[in-house]
Scaffold this active site. Structure first.
Site, PDB file in Angstrom:
ATOM      1  CG  HIS A 114      -1.810   1.129   1.358  1.00 23.61           C
ATOM      2  ND1 HIS A 114      -2.919   1.267   0.551  1.00 23.61           N
ATOM      3  CD2 HIS A 114      -1.781   2.232   2.147  1.00 23.61           C
ATOM      4  CE1 HIS A 114      -3.535   2.401   0.852  1.00 23.61           C
ATOM      5  NE2 HIS A 114      -2.859   3.002   1.813  1.00 23.61           N
ATOM      6  CG  ASP A 146      -7.488  -7.730   8.052  1.00 25.79           C
ATOM      7  OD1 ASP A 146      -7.797  -6.946   7.126  1.00 25.79           O
ATOM      8  OD2 ASP A 146      -7.152  -7.345   9.190  1.00 25.79           O
TER       9      ASP A 146
HETATM   10  C1  GRF Z   1       1.249   0.722  -6.179  1.00 26.71           C
HETATM   11  O1  GRF Z   1       1.393   2.059  -5.786  1.00 26.71           O
HETATM   12  C2  GRF Z   1       0.772  -0.110  -5.023  1.00 26.71           C
HETATM   13  O2  GRF Z   1       1.231   0.348  -3.794  1.00 26.71           O
HETATM   14  C3  GRF Z   1      -0.716   0.060  -5.091  1.00 26.71           C
HETATM   15  O3  GRF Z   1      -0.998   0.062  -6.467  1.00 26.71           O
HETATM   16  C4  GRF Z   1       0.132   0.534  -7.193  1.00 26.71           C
HETATM   17  C5  GRF Z   1       0.453  -0.512  -8.221  1.00 26.71           C
HETATM   18  O4  GRF Z   1       1.476  -0.100  -9.073  1.00 26.71           O
HETATM   19  N1  GRF Z   1      -1.383  -0.968  -4.329  1.00 26.71           N
HETATM   20  P1  GRF Z   1       2.106  -1.120 -10.113  1.00 26.71           P
HETATM   21  O5  GRF Z   1       0.943  -1.689 -10.942  1.00 26.71           O
HETATM   22  O6  GRF Z   1       2.820  -2.186  -9.341  1.00 26.71           O
HETATM   23  O7  GRF Z   1       3.022  -0.295 -10.946  1.00 26.71           O
END
Ligand code: GRF
Length: 219
Positions: A114, A146
């Site tokens: 995240h 979760d």
């Molecule tokens: C990333 O910023 C990740 O943290 C979030 O979605 C984005 C995905 O980027 N959950 P990518 O597709 O891996 O370039």
């Protein structure tokens, strides 16, 4: 995990897949004791599918629009992951909330990345929210999944500064660079079986501890 054994990953993505790419690269360079056995996307246009194909990794698109509820979509996804022999589910920009059906099928075996320092800024558009809030630091979090939104126990975090002239784009790029570092590292810790969950807290056991315990068993 023993010397030659590789942890089998199923990577789920909805978009461009730069996190997927960093995991592919680290697996190929044998920097992590893992192999991706399936890339699964819910979006037929996901760049992640092309990245899988380029790396000769089996991939599958299960379009959530073909299902009338979250549970039946999740059942299909779980079946595909189980059939591929996935041991750790890695959500990498997978833009779907997952249901109990999914979480229960892989207990403590689903992780997510995240782009914020949880528990601050869960949910969507979090780089923009951190900027607008005036946070001095932002970052990213790898956590177990979760049934809540970005609420599972935290495995690893990286911090980046928020600069005065940052835009959403510059801040997101700085965070993404760190994502590419910590996600493979967290996967490696799990591959080495060094991660355990105690209540809400994740313990990272030191690499040497198990051998020490074996050499000097309590009398
Ligand atoms: C990333 O910023 C990740 O943290 C979030 O979605 C984005 C995905 O980027 N959950 P990518 O597709 O891996 O370039």
């Amino acid at each position: 995990m023993s010397a030659n054994r590789k942890l089998k990953l199923g990577v789920l993505a909805s978009g461009g897949g730069t996190n997927l790419q960093s995991i592919i690269d680290q697996c190929q360079q044998q920097k992590i004791d893992a192999e991706i056995v399936l890339v699964l996307c819910n979006n037929p246009a996901a760049g992640a599918l092309q990245r899988a194909e380029n790396a000769d990794i089996p991939s599958l698109c299960i379009n959530h629009r073909d299902f009338h509820d979250r549970q039946s979509f999740d059942q299909k996804v779980v079946a595909a992951l189980q059939e591929a022999g996935v041991e750790l589910v890695v959500l990498a920009g997978f833009m779907r909330i997952i249901s109990e059906v999914f979480v229960d099928a892989f207990p403590q075996r689903i992780i997510n990345i995240h782009p914020a320092l949880l528990p601050a800024f869960p949910g969507l558009h979090v780089q923009k929210k951190a900027l607008e809030y005036g946070a001095r630091f932002a970052g990213c979090t790898v956590h177990f999944v979760d049934t809540g939104v970005d609420t599972g126990p935290i495995i690893m975090q990286a911090v980046v500064p928020v600069l005065d002239d940052d835009t959403v784009e510059t801040l997101s790029a700085r965070i993404l660079q760190q994502e590419h570092q910590i996600y493979p590292k967290a996967i490696q810790l799990i591959a080495e079986e060094r991660v355990s969950i105690v209540g809400r807290r994740v313990h990272i056991n030191s690499a040497a501890a198990p051998e020490t315990a074996l050499i000097n068993p309590p009398l």
